[in-house]
Design a protein around this motif. Structure first.
Motif, PDB file in Angstrom:
ATOM      1  N   LEU A 109     -11.098  -8.026   3.055  1.00  0.00           N
ATOM      2  CA  LEU A 109     -10.549  -6.676   3.102  1.00  0.00           C
ATOM      3  C   LEU A 109     -10.098  -6.284   1.709  1.00  0.00           C
ATOM      4  CD1 LEU A 109      -8.373  -7.006   6.344  1.00  0.00           C
ATOM      5  CD2 LEU A 109     -10.695  -6.097   6.178  1.00  0.00           C
ATOM      6  N   SER A 110     -10.209  -4.996   1.403  1.00  0.00           N
ATOM      7  CA  SER A 110      -9.806  -4.523   0.077  1.00  0.00           C
ATOM      8  C   SER A 110      -8.295  -4.535  -0.095  1.00  0.00           C
ATOM      9  CB  SER A 110     -10.338  -3.104  -0.142  1.00  0.00           C
ATOM     10  OG  SER A 110      -9.811  -2.214   0.844  1.00  0.00           O
ATOM     11  N   ALA A 111      -7.537  -4.549   0.992  1.00  0.00           N
ATOM     12  CA  ALA A 111      -6.074  -4.538   0.888  1.00  0.00           C
ATOM     13  C   ALA A 111      -5.522  -5.857   0.379  1.00  0.00           C
ATOM     14  CB  ALA A 111      -5.452  -4.203   2.247  1.00  0.00           C
ATOM     15  N   CYS A 112      -6.263  -6.946   0.529  1.00  0.00           N
ATOM     16  CA  CYS A 112      -5.763  -8.260   0.117  1.00  0.00           C
ATOM     17  C   CYS A 112      -6.598  -8.860  -1.013  1.00  0.00           C
ATOM     18  CB  CYS A 112      -5.740  -9.212   1.303  1.00  0.00           C
ATOM     19  SG  CYS A 112      -7.295  -9.307   2.198  1.00  0.00           S
ATOM     20  N   GLU A 113      -7.226  -8.006  -1.786  1.00  0.00           N
ATOM     21  CA  GLU A 113      -8.004  -8.451  -2.934  1.00  0.00           C
ATOM     22  C   GLU A 113      -7.512  -7.713  -4.171  1.00  0.00           C
ATOM     23  OE1 GLU A 113     -12.040  -7.665  -1.946  1.00  0.00           O
ATOM     24  OE2 GLU A 113     -12.209  -9.322  -0.498  1.00  0.00           O
ATOM     25  N   GLU A 157     -12.194  -0.438   6.686  1.00  0.00           N
ATOM     26  CA  GLU A 157     -13.154  -1.410   7.212  1.00  0.00           C
ATOM     27  C   GLU A 157     -13.056  -1.479   8.730  1.00  0.00           C
ATOM     28  OE1 GLU A 157     -11.750  -2.973   3.119  1.00  0.00           O
ATOM     29  OE2 GLU A 157     -10.778  -2.375   5.006  1.00  0.00           O
ATOM     30  N   GLN A 198      -6.875  -3.044   7.619  1.00  0.00           N
ATOM     31  CA  GLN A 198      -8.160  -2.353   7.522  1.00  0.00           C
ATOM     32  C   GLN A 198      -8.009  -0.868   7.238  1.00  0.00           C
ATOM     33  OE1 GLN A 198     -11.076  -4.901  10.489  1.00  0.00           O
ATOM     34  NE2 GLN A 198      -9.738  -3.366  11.413  1.00  0.00           N
ATOM     35  N   HIS A 227       0.846  -1.191   0.000  1.00  0.00           N
ATOM     36  CA  HIS A 227       0.000   0.000   0.000  1.00  0.00           C
ATOM     37  C   HIS A 227       0.882   1.241   0.000  1.00  0.00           C
ATOM     38  CE1 HIS A 227      -3.421   2.554   0.648  1.00  0.00           C
ATOM     39  NE2 HIS A 227      -2.944   3.011   1.800  1.00  0.00           N
ATOM     40  N   SER A 284      -5.378  -4.648  -5.519  1.00  0.00           N
ATOM     41  CA  SER A 284      -4.331  -4.331  -4.537  1.00  0.00           C
ATOM     42  C   SER A 284      -3.359  -5.483  -4.365  1.00  0.00           C
ATOM     43  CB  SER A 284      -4.969  -3.975  -3.194  1.00  0.00           C
ATOM     44  OG  SER A 284      -5.792  -2.846  -3.304  1.00  0.00           O
ATOM     45  N   GLY A 302      -8.897   0.075   3.277  1.00  0.00           N
ATOM     46  CA  GLY A 302     -10.281   0.229   2.833  1.00  0.00           C
ATOM     47  C   GLY A 302     -11.200   0.819   3.887  1.00  0.00           C
TER      48      GLY A 302
END
Length: 404
Positions: A348-352, A258, A253, A139, A355, A256
């Motif tokens: 989570l958006s960080a691991c999808e 979350e 988290q 990130h 990203s 995104g």
């Protein structure tokens, strides 16, 4: 009549003369009257006053034995120019030589004190660890800036902001409380490591190696200590890995915004509910492998240095620290792999994508990191550059410009 008085007077004079000779003889032999004999038998005491310390040093000369001849007065050394300072110096040198030498021993600090200091250190610098984990996950919210070194020939490089600027960005977005998200799980992992790390060794009764008197460094000692440290390391990693997974996911988290993982116990229960008990140990293999390789390399190289190079105890400690630092740099890609695998599969958006790709095995993750040039993310926090392979892909159009 007169003749008789003259004779008595002469006899009295002879008697007085004999009495004087006898008295002189007794005086030379130490006899005489009671006052003279007491004066001759009385011992003398010499008192030396020390002006600085206000103490008295009494010197009592020993009585000469009858069979030992006395030294003549001509052979006795008389002090010349004697001063109080010289007597103080002589007394101090005598007391210094007579006093036993004190050896200052530096005791090892208490384990509880060291543990509390470690907790304080982790809590104080946790915002930097927060930023490092986000960097390991890939990130990069801040724009990279081009920079060209005039002294070095080559293409301009893209430099990323340092960790201080990264921490400021986290504080601006999430506040001061947000910089310490995941700290509870981090401290819980340290506490479990400290309290339960030696449980298996205590059960197995696997104590440290006891070298015999005069025994040199041997291969048996190396294998014994390496085996013992490996068991201790495996136990500590196995017990602290669930808290490490919770910490990484709470930090992730931030990307995104979350609020899925809140609290340590609630996060552990959520992991078991969604992914089973295997989710508690996500990414444990690369972490355990990397730390064990560092341990084995440090032990073996330090053992060789102790056998081949003459070093003192402090030099051996410094040598082990340097070796451990170099080994950690070589195994750093496994640490990045462990962080990425700890969040794989989380909502989570960080691991999808986009990203992070979805990894099914830690070997695939490590291979992809090497291919993308991200295997050294966070290795250097104050001088960060965009990898050259990403620059080349950007020029070829394989990566979007917003990737930086």
């Amino acid at each position: 009549m007169e003749h008789m008085e003259h004779m008595e007077h002469m006899e009295q004079m002879e008697y007085d003369l004999l009495d004087d000779e006898a008295a002189e003889f007794l005086w030379s032999r130490g006899g005489g009257d009671a006052d003279n004999s007491a004066l001759m038998r009385r011992t003398t005491n010499v008192v030396v006053q020390r002006q600085s310390q206000r103490t008295e040093l009494v010197v009592e000369p020993s009585v000469a034995e009858p069979s030992r001849p006395m030294r003549p007065p001509s052979q006795v050394a008389q002090p010349t120019g004697h001063s109080p300072g010289s007597s103080q110096l002589a007394a101090s040198s005598t007391s210094t030589s007579a006093a036993p030498s004190k050896v200052i021993e530096h005791e090892r600090p208490n384990e509880m004190v060291r543990f509390c200091l470690r907790l304080g250190y982790n809590a104080l610098f946790y915002p930097y660890e927060f930023a490092k984990v986000l960097i390991q996950l890939g990130h990069e919210p801040l724009q990279a800036l081009p920079f060209h070194l005039p002294l070095l020939r080559g293409r301009p490089r893209l430099f990323l902001p340092g960790v201080h600027r990264y921490v400021q960005h986290i504080q601006q977005v999430d506040g001061y409380v947000g910089m310490y998200r995941g700290l509870t799980a981090r401290l819980a992992a340290n506490t479990v490591d400290f309290l339960l790390g030696d449980v298996l060794l205590a059960i197995l009764r696997f104590g440290p190696y006891k070298a015999e008197a005069g025994e040199e460094v041997s291969l048996k000692e190396l294998l014994w200590n390496l085996t013992r440290d490996s068991i201790r390391l495996a136990t500590a990693v196995a017990l602290s890995q669930p808290f490490y997974v919770v910490m990484v996911r709470q930090i992730a988290q931030f990307v995104g915004r979350e609020r899925v993982y809140e609290g340590v116990l609630d996060s552990l229960m959520l992991l078991v509910k969604m992914e089973g008990f295997a989710g508690l140990y996500a990414g444990i293999v690369p972490r355990l492998l990397g730390e064990w390789v560092v341990l084995a390399a440090t032990s073996c190289v330090s053992h060789l240095c102790r056998r081949l190079l003459p070093m003192s105890r402090p030099q051996q400690l410094y040598n082990a620290v340097i070796i451990q630092l170099l080994a950690s740099m070589l195994m750093y890609p496994l640490e990045v792999t462990s962080a990425c695998m700890a969040v794989t599969g989380a909502p989570l958006s960080a691991c999808e994508p986009p990203s992070m790709p979805l990894y099914h095995h830690w070997a695939d993750c490590l291979t992809d990191l090497y291919a993308r040039g991200g295997h050294q993310r966070g290795a250097i926090l104050f001088w960060r550059t965009v990898p050259r392979i990403q620059l080349l892909r950007r020029q070829d159009g394989q990566l979007p410009k917003t990737a930086f």
